[in-house]
Enzyme design. Sequence first.
Site, mmCIF file in Angstrom:
data_model
loop_
_atom_site.group_PDB
_atom_site.id
_atom_site.type_symbol
_atom_site.label_atom_id
_atom_site.label_comp_id
_atom_site.label_asym_id
_atom_site.label_seq_id
_atom_site.Cartn_x
_atom_site.Cartn_y
_atom_site.Cartn_z
ATOM 1 N N GLU A 4 -2.476 -7.135 7.256
ATOM 2 C CA GLU A 4 -1.141 -7.135 7.830
ATOM 3 C C GLU A 4 -1.009 -8.149 8.964
ATOM 4 O O GLU A 4 -2.002 -8.525 9.607
ATOM 5 C CB GLU A 4 -0.802 -5.725 8.339
ATOM 6 N N HIS A 16 0.824 -1.215 0.000
ATOM 7 C CA HIS A 16 0.000 0.000 0.000
ATOM 8 C C HIS A 16 0.860 1.269 0.000
ATOM 9 O O HIS A 16 2.058 1.237 0.306
ATOM 10 C CB HIS A 16 -0.915 0.016 1.221
#
Length: 224
Positions: free
Chosen positions: A82, A8
């Site tokens: 994550e 990201h």
Amino acid sequence: MRLLLVRHGQTRSNVEHLLDTAVPGADLSELGRDQAAALVPALGGLGIGAVTASTLVRTQQTAAPLAAHLGLPVAVADGLREIEAGDLEMRGDEESVRRYLDVVAAWLHGDLSVAEPGAEDGHAFFARYDAAVADALAAARAADVETLVLVSHGAAIRTWAGSRVRNVSADFVIATGLENTGVVELVGSPEEGWTCERWAGAVVAPEQAAATGAGAAAEPGSVF
């Protein structure tokens, strides 16, 4: 099959070196939005046929410009989120970051039982990430797609690649960073195995990469 694992764009938590791993997470910063927009010229001509992001908003915001350019929806997969920080969530002190990275290193070297309090262990992480990749690949195959993008997170991408890709070693992953919107480019399949062709734009040799590999070295707080 070609699989592009994209980290990201930048968030405020990245700037402040915070362990921001829980849903929904921070939005992209202004620079992060610029980085996301830059994926259009960087990846838009590669024949991408599917885009999937994690459940954290920063990955969906990163995927949006590229998907819009390609006329594709952004699928969302919880398994791509994550690696959890558990009780260390939103801490940014050196000790907390070191403990988080020590867990990652342990998993990369095969000890999947290690976990921070309140967080998943390696068995749980790989189970959900493998499942998310498998689901994305199955959907791609059903749609006759050969190249797909998964927008995920620095520690998650590096840890999964270090354990599932034949020419990327644990030492390479520990020594090698992945900057915001960096891309790990894989070819292969779960059945045949994966080979990394490029890591953050640098070619990776067919034989197993050494510790001094491509890209910038990992910095504390830069991987989330």
